[in-house]
Motif scaffolding. Structure first.
Motif, PDB file in Angstrom:
ATOM      1  N   CYS A 104       1.072  38.758  18.353  1.00 41.22           N
ATOM      2  CA  CYS A 104       1.468  39.855  19.232  1.00 41.22           C
ATOM      3  C   CYS A 104       2.105  39.363  20.530  1.00 41.22           C
ATOM      4  N   GLY A 105       2.315  38.050  20.642  1.00 42.40           N
ATOM      5  CA  GLY A 105       2.900  37.509  21.865  1.00 42.40           C
ATOM      6  C   GLY A 105       4.241  36.860  21.584  1.00 42.40           C
ATOM      7  N   THR A 106       4.366  35.589  21.957  1.00 35.49           N
ATOM      8  CA  THR A 106       5.617  34.863  21.732  1.00 35.49           C
ATOM      9  C   THR A 106       5.834  34.605  20.248  1.00 35.49           C
ATOM     10  N   ASN A 107       7.079  34.517  19.857  1.00 32.85           N
ATOM     11  CA  ASN A 107       7.419  34.234  18.459  1.00 32.85           C
ATOM     12  C   ASN A 107       8.206  32.934  18.323  1.00 32.85           C
ATOM     13  N   VAL A 108       8.147  32.086  19.346  1.00 29.45           N
ATOM     14  CA  VAL A 108       8.915  30.837  19.348  1.00 29.45           C
ATOM     15  C   VAL A 108       8.077  29.711  18.752  1.00 29.45           C
TER      16      VAL A 108
ATOM     17  N   VAL B 160      10.166  23.342  10.845  1.00 32.12           N
ATOM     18  CA  VAL B 160       9.786  24.220   9.741  1.00 32.12           C
ATOM     19  C   VAL B 160       8.556  25.019  10.136  1.00 32.12           C
ATOM     20  N   CYS B 161       8.284  26.058   9.363  1.00 27.88           N
ATOM     21  CA  CYS B 161       7.045  26.813   9.553  1.00 27.88           C
ATOM     22  C   CYS B 161       5.891  26.021   8.938  1.00 27.88           C
ATOM     23  N   GLU B 162       4.832  25.850   9.665  1.00 26.76           N
ATOM     24  CA  GLU B 162       3.642  25.189   9.128  1.00 26.76           C
ATOM     25  C   GLU B 162       2.413  25.741   9.835  1.00 26.76           C
ATOM     26  N   ILE B 163       1.263  25.540   9.220  1.00 28.65           N
ATOM     27  CA  ILE B 163       0.050  26.258   9.590  1.00 28.65           C
ATOM     28  C   ILE B 163      -0.358  26.029  11.037  1.00 28.65           C
ATOM     29  N   LEU B 164      -0.212  24.801  11.541  1.00 28.56           N
ATOM     30  CA  LEU B 164      -0.647  24.514  12.908  1.00 28.56           C
ATOM     31  C   LEU B 164       0.203  25.252  13.935  1.00 28.56           C
ATOM     32  N   THR B 165       1.495  25.354  13.692  1.00 25.05           N
ATOM     33  CA  THR B 165       2.361  26.062  14.635  1.00 25.05           C
ATOM     34  C   THR B 165       2.051  27.552  14.633  1.00 25.05           C
ATOM     35  N   LEU B 166       1.704  28.100  13.483  1.00 24.26           N
ATOM     36  CA  LEU B 166       1.348  29.509  13.417  1.00 24.26           C
ATOM     37  C   LEU B 166       0.038  29.782  14.146  1.00 24.26           C
TER      38      LEU B 166
ATOM     39  N   ALA C 283       0.150   9.458  10.185  1.00 23.19           N
ATOM     40  CA  ALA C 283       0.865  10.540  10.861  1.00 23.19           C
ATOM     41  C   ALA C 283       0.201  11.882  10.589  1.00 23.19           C
ATOM     42  N   ALA C 284      -0.174  12.124   9.327  1.00 23.08           N
ATOM     43  CA  ALA C 284      -0.805  13.398   8.983  1.00 23.08           C
ATOM     44  C   ALA C 284      -2.180  13.537   9.637  1.00 23.08           C
ATOM     45  N   ILE C 285      -2.959  12.453   9.645  1.00 23.07           N
ATOM     46  CA  ILE C 285      -4.288  12.502  10.255  1.00 23.07           C
ATOM     47  C   ILE C 285      -4.185  12.742  11.754  1.00 23.07           C
ATOM     48  N   SER C 286      -3.210  12.119  12.405  1.00 26.45           N
ATOM     49  CA  SER C 286      -3.055  12.304  13.855  1.00 26.45           C
ATOM     50  C   SER C 286      -2.696  13.738  14.215  1.00 26.45           C
ATOM     51  N   MET C 287      -2.151  14.497  13.267  1.00 28.07           N
ATOM     52  CA  MET C 287      -1.799  15.890  13.523  1.00 28.07           C
ATOM     53  C   MET C 287      -2.934  16.845  13.177  1.00 28.07           C
ATOM     54  N   TYR C 288      -3.557  16.639  12.030  1.00 29.92           N
ATOM     55  CA  TYR C 288      -4.494  17.635  11.515  1.00 29.92           C
ATOM     56  C   TYR C 288      -5.953  17.346  11.852  1.00 29.92           C
ATOM     57  N   MET C 289      -6.280  16.106  12.185  1.00 27.46           N
ATOM     58  CA  MET C 289      -7.672  15.757  12.448  1.00 27.46           C
ATOM     59  C   MET C 289      -7.928  15.605  13.949  1.00 27.46           C
ATOM     60  N   LYS C 290      -7.526  16.597  14.720  1.00 24.96           N
ATOM     61  CA  LYS C 290      -7.766  16.574  16.156  1.00 24.96           C
ATOM     62  C   LYS C 290      -7.852  18.007  16.655  1.00 24.96           C
ATOM     63  N   GLN C 291      -8.360  18.178  17.881  1.00 26.56           N
ATOM     64  CA  GLN C 291      -8.420  19.503  18.481  1.00 26.56           C
ATOM     65  C   GLN C 291      -7.002  19.974  18.799  1.00 26.56           C
ATOM     66  N   GLN C 292      -6.693  21.165  18.335  1.00 25.62           N
ATOM     67  CA  GLN C 292      -5.335  21.663  18.508  1.00 25.62           C
ATOM     68  C   GLN C 292      -5.016  21.974  19.967  1.00 25.62           C
ATOM     69  N   SER C 293      -6.040  22.186  20.773  1.00 28.38           N
ATOM     70  CA  SER C 293      -5.802  22.463  22.190  1.00 28.38           C
ATOM     71  C   SER C 293      -5.257  21.239  22.921  1.00 28.38           C
TER      72      SER C 293
ATOM     73  N   ASP D 260       3.905  16.463  18.106  1.00 27.85           N
ATOM     74  CA  ASP D 260       3.611  16.844  16.723  1.00 27.85           C
ATOM     75  C   ASP D 260       4.878  17.010  15.913  1.00 27.85           C
ATOM     76  N   LYS D 261       5.911  17.529  16.559  1.00 28.85           N
ATOM     77  CA  LYS D 261       7.168  17.771  15.878  1.00 28.85           C
ATOM     78  C   LYS D 261       7.783  16.465  15.386  1.00 28.85           C
TER      79      LYS D 261
END
Length: 308
Positions: A168-172, A177-183, A253-263, A270-271
């Motif tokens: 309901c906020g920004t759509n940028v 590509v679209c991927e789960i973490l960005t969503l 590379a994948a672990i450094s993106m998905y196995m950490k706090q997203q905040s 990440d890109k």
């Protein structure tokens, strides 16, 4: 999000590197990588399919790996190229969800398949006399199907999580590509449970397969050190080292993106980390796993001779 009446955002803007003025070198690099990925993996699939001498368990898994890498490149990289010229690369939510689903399935299948390939090599080294019996046709098909089945389970879980996100906020989206973490970063609803699910999924699809591959490398190295020929040991260790380097780049590379706090994650970091497991490893896999192999070189030589 068209699937929920409470969602205000119906499409997303993928900025990729459009906020960077120096996009020409990036475009050139991605284009060369994309074409090389198509050529290398396509060549491996063709050679393994048409050469009977390559109809072995090892090359069966390699052909599956090349197919997954080829599909991943086709799904993700053309969009990154087109975004270099598009000023408004908007994607509807269904299109974004579809791309996310395909990329997630392929990447997860590769993660699991690499572990299956490590198991194949361990059996070949530790039990060579019974290798053809242990790794027979049905077993190889079952292992490959298991990697796809595991990827399907992960895909089902992630798509289910995505369908319950509210935007309901920004759509940028600061990504190619679209991927789960960005969503997740754009969601207005609470995502703590979803982040926990991603973390748990990452343990089974990233940490455990990578740990198994490392253990298999140790076992293979121990067997290699028993080889009496110094030249044979050096060649085997060099090959294992190359394999381990590519696997470490991919999983690291994948672990450094998905196995950490997203905040604590950085969108720009990440890109560009995603480039390593999304573009670099599909390019390196044919070179490291296949094209340096004498059997593949011989099959390629036969093809070249026939063309003459």
């Amino acid at each position: 999000m068209a699937m929920n009446n409470a969602t205000a955002v119906l499409e997303f803007l993928l900025i990729g590197i459009s906020n960077y003025p120096e996009w020409v070198p990036f475009f050139t690099l991605v284009l060369i990588t994309y074409l090389s990925t198509l050529f290398g993996n396509g060549l491996i699939i063709i050679l393994i399919h048409f050469d009977p001498h390559l109809h072995t368990p090892m090359y069966f898994f390699l052909s599956n790996l090349s197919f997954l890498d080829l599909c991943y490149g086709i799904v993700s990289m053309p969009q990154a190229l087109l975004h270099c010229f598009s000023t408004h690369p908007y994607h509807s939510y269904p299109r974004c969800l579809t791309q996310m689903s395909v990329c997630l399935f392929l990447a997860t299948a590769v993660c699991l398949l690499l572990a299956m390939m490590a198991y194949d090599r361990v059996v070949a080294i530790s039990n060579p006399l019974h290798y053809s019996i242990v790794m027979n046709g049905p077993v190889c098909v079952c292992l490959a199907a298991t990697s796809c089945g595991g990827a399907s389970l992960v895909l089902t879980a992630m798509v289910t999580l995505s369908l319950h996100l509210h935007f309901c906020g920004t759509n940028v989206i600061s990504h190619f590509v679209c991927e789960i973490l960005t969503l997740l970063k754009l969601a207005c609803s609470d995502t703590s449970l979803k982040e926990l699910m991603i973390l748990i999924t990452g343990i089974f699809t990233l940490l455990l397969p990578f740990g198994f591959i490392l253990l298999s490398c140790v076992q293979i190295a121990a067997a290699v050190l028993k080889i009496h020929s110094a030249q044979g040991r050096l060649k085997a260790l060099s090959t294992c080292g190359s394999h381990l380097t590519v696997v470490t780049i991919f999983y690291g590379a994948a672990i450094s993106m998905y196995m950490k706090q997203q905040s604590k994650s950085s969108p720009d970091l990440d890109k560009f980390i995603s480039v390593f497991y999304g573009a670099l490893t599909p390019l390196l896999n044919p070179l490291v796993y296949s094209l340096r192999n004498k059997d593949v070189k011989e099959a390629l030589r036969k093809v070249m001779v026939k063309r003459k």
